[in-house]
Design an enzyme around this catalytic site. Structure first.
Site, mmCIF file in Angstrom:
data_model
loop_
_atom_site.group_PDB
_atom_site.id
_atom_site.type_symbol
_atom_site.label_atom_id
_atom_site.label_comp_id
_atom_site.label_asym_id
_atom_site.label_seq_id
_atom_site.Cartn_x
_atom_site.Cartn_y
_atom_site.Cartn_z
ATOM 1 C CG ASP A 18 -2.010 0.963 1.167
ATOM 2 O OD1 ASP A 18 -2.305 1.724 0.126
ATOM 3 O OD2 ASP A 18 -2.805 0.935 2.192
ATOM 4 N NE ARG A 46 -13.506 -2.412 -1.893
ATOM 5 C CZ ARG A 46 -13.506 -1.135 -1.704
ATOM 6 N NH1 ARG A 46 -12.272 -0.644 -2.063
ATOM 7 N NH2 ARG A 46 -14.223 -0.412 -0.824
#
Length: 311
Positions: free
Chosen positions: A226, A294
């Protein structure tokens, strides 16, 4: 028969069976969508979206899933005064009179927990400083599509700051039997309180932590990273970039993992910082289907929550 309302604030809110059931629903709905089937399973249902932070994937995926399944969504911006204009006990109870489900992208995990306390409809954590359960579900869905539904025994490697996404991934790995390995500088590793929580929540979780990223990714099926500087950490940028300079996911680091390893990132990404451009744009990268999942993982979560909760 009335049951207690169910919320998804953290992966800890789900049992192993419930995680697997949500993922099964997600796979089934994705397969139907590919066939052009969009069943109105949420006809006339209303989802409220409360966002204190910017979003691309989260907002678009939630609004799209409601449209695909015949429902509607209502984006609530700063004008509703979430956590500002009135006590959460009033905000949550009033909102529950008008909608069927709430998704909240908040700065503080505590505010989402408080909202759920007063809500008589399911509340979904769409991201907080402590957890990102929707991302974790999408990530596991992605790995199931690559390696098969049973991921037990495989290693999920995290390189970088032990943040909210890392915490949710560690929990979900424990739920489904994956090993979770971290390559992280000492001062950015999980806190003692987080380690205690993981031990209590998932006593069988195989957690490996090292300051050496090469050691952490050895044999891993997936390498995940990330950004080094998240929203709200801009003042720490210079220090964080220096602290993580040896933790970039490079082609060399990818070669230290399993031969069939894939690269993952929750996005947005900074090419040339936490990941080399040749990796994130290379053949091992799965960032785009991961982002697309998602939509499908959240479809599974919303349907499961509304089915499990009876007002």
């Amino acid at each position: 028969m009335t049951t207690e309302v169910r919320h998804l604030l953290d992966i800890n809110d789900l049992t192993t069976a419930e995680v697997l059931r949500i993922l099964q629903i997600s796979r089934e709905l994705k397969a139907k969508l590919r066939q052009g089937v969009r069943e109105p399973l949420l006809s006339s249902r209303m989802l409220a979206l409360i966002f204190e932070k910017q979003s691309l994937r989260t907002r678009v995926s939630f609004e799209t899933l409601m449209a695909h399944m015949g429902g509607s969504s209502l984006y609530l911006g700063d004008d509703v005064g979430f956590g500002k204009r009135e006590p959460m006990c009033d905000f949550g109870r009033v909102l529950s009179e008008m909608i069927d489900c709430v998704a909240v992208r908040a700065k503080s995990h505590g505010s989402v927990v408080e909202l759920a306390k007063y809500s008589s409809v399911p509340v979904i954590n769409a991201l907080t400083d402590e957890a990102h359960p929707c991302q974790a579900l999408a990530d596991i869905l992605t790995l199931q599509e690559i390696f098969g539904e049973d991921l037990r025994g495989r290693t999920f490697a995290w390189v970088g700051d032990a943040n909210n996404v890392a915490r949710s991934l560690a929990l979900i790995c424990g739920r489904i039997g994956m090993r979770f390995a971290m390559g992280t500088p000492k001062k950015y590793q999980f806190s003692e309180s987080t380690l205690a929580m993981l031990k209590t929540a998932e006593p069988n979780l195989e957690l490996f932590v090292s300051e050496d990223p090469y050691e952490a990714v050895r044999g891993a099926s997936a390498i995940y990273t990330d950004v080094w500087v998240s929203m709200g950490q801009e003042a720490e940028r210079t220090r964080r970039v220096a602290d993580f300079r040896d933790y970039q996911v490079s082609a060399s680091l990818m070669r230290a993992a399993a031969p069939d390893a894939v690269f993952m990132h929750c996005l947005p990404a900074h090419r040339g910082e936490e990941v080399a451009a040749e990796v994130i744009d290379g053949p091992q990268s799965r960032i785009i289907p991961e982002a697309g999942n998602r939509l499908h993982a959240q479809k599974g979560a919303v349907l499961w929550l509304l089915d499990a909760s009876v007002r």
